[in-house]
Design a protein around this motif. Structure first.
Motif, PDB file in Angstrom:
ATOM      1  N   ARG A  58       3.197  24.158 -26.039  1.00  0.00           N
ATOM      2  CA  ARG A  58       3.939  24.861 -27.086  1.00  0.00           C
ATOM      3  C   ARG A  58       5.384  24.937 -26.620  1.00  0.00           C
ATOM      4  O   ARG A  58       5.651  25.350 -25.500  1.00  0.00           O
ATOM      5  N   VAL A  59       6.287  24.548 -27.488  1.00  0.00           N
ATOM      6  CA  VAL A  59       7.699  24.459 -27.134  1.00  0.00           C
ATOM      7  C   VAL A  59       8.469  25.617 -27.756  1.00  0.00           C
ATOM      8  O   VAL A  59       8.364  25.869 -28.955  1.00  0.00           O
ATOM      9  N   PHE A  60       9.234  26.327 -26.929  1.00  0.00           N
ATOM     10  CA  PHE A  60      10.076  27.434 -27.355  1.00  0.00           C
ATOM     11  C   PHE A  60      11.515  27.162 -26.916  1.00  0.00           C
ATOM     12  O   PHE A  60      11.756  26.297 -26.074  1.00  0.00           O
ATOM     13  N   SER A  61      12.458  27.894 -27.454  1.00  0.00           N
ATOM     14  CA  SER A  61      13.860  27.661 -27.118  1.00  0.00           C
ATOM     15  C   SER A  61      14.174  27.956 -25.651  1.00  0.00           C
ATOM     16  O   SER A  61      15.102  27.384 -25.093  1.00  0.00           O
ATOM     17  N   GLU A  62      13.389  28.817 -25.013  1.00  0.00           N
ATOM     18  CA  GLU A  62      13.663  29.193 -23.621  1.00  0.00           C
ATOM     19  C   GLU A  62      12.585  28.716 -22.646  1.00  0.00           C
ATOM     20  O   GLU A  62      12.580  29.126 -21.490  1.00  0.00           O
ATOM     21  N   ASP A  80       9.954  26.588 -17.495  1.00  0.00           N
ATOM     22  CA  ASP A  80      11.238  26.480 -18.178  1.00  0.00           C
ATOM     23  C   ASP A  80      11.540  25.045 -18.587  1.00  0.00           C
ATOM     24  O   ASP A  80      12.392  24.811 -19.397  1.00  0.00           O
ATOM     25  N   GLY A  81      10.847  24.081 -18.050  1.00  0.00           N
ATOM     26  CA  GLY A  81      11.063  22.715 -18.491  1.00  0.00           C
ATOM     27  C   GLY A  81      10.397  21.694 -17.593  1.00  0.00           C
ATOM     28  O   GLY A  81      10.427  21.815 -16.378  1.00  0.00           O
TER      29      GLY A  81
END
Length: 101
Positions: A58-62, A80-81
């Motif tokens: 699931r991808v979020f802005s942060e 975080d990435g």
């Protein structure tokens, strides 16, 4: 099992517990991958065969939440990435761990 990034809620343990509870409650929806993706593997007329479930991102802005399920057990982690290959490497390692439990 849930790994929460160390920088998330690092100064507030209660907020971290609430966040973890929220993540886990949300990820429990559709926990049974066979039930969630029913039709994709058993009914070739409904959807194309895309193989068996491996993991969820699931991808979020942060940051990201990733979930790996084996049988009736799962692991949720936050990061975080990562690039896709790294997510896959982590998922493979977690699947091996879950199979050994």
């Amino acid at each position: 099992m849930l790994y929460l990034r160390s920088d998330l809620y690092e100064n507030d343990r209660e907020q971290a517990r609430k966040a973890k509870r929220s993540f886990v409650d949300n990820e429990r929806l559709g926990f049974d991958s066979k039930e969630t993706y029913r039709g994709l593997e058993t009914d070739p007329d409904s959807e194309p065969d895309i193989g068996t479930y491996e993991f969820t991102i699931r991808v979020f802005s942060e940051g990201f939440i990733s979930r790996v399920i084996v049988g009736d057990q799962g692991i949720i982690l936050t990061t975080d990435g990562l690039d896709l290959a790294s997510f896959e490497t982590v998922a493979i390692a977690l699947r091996v761990l879950l199979k050994e439990l």
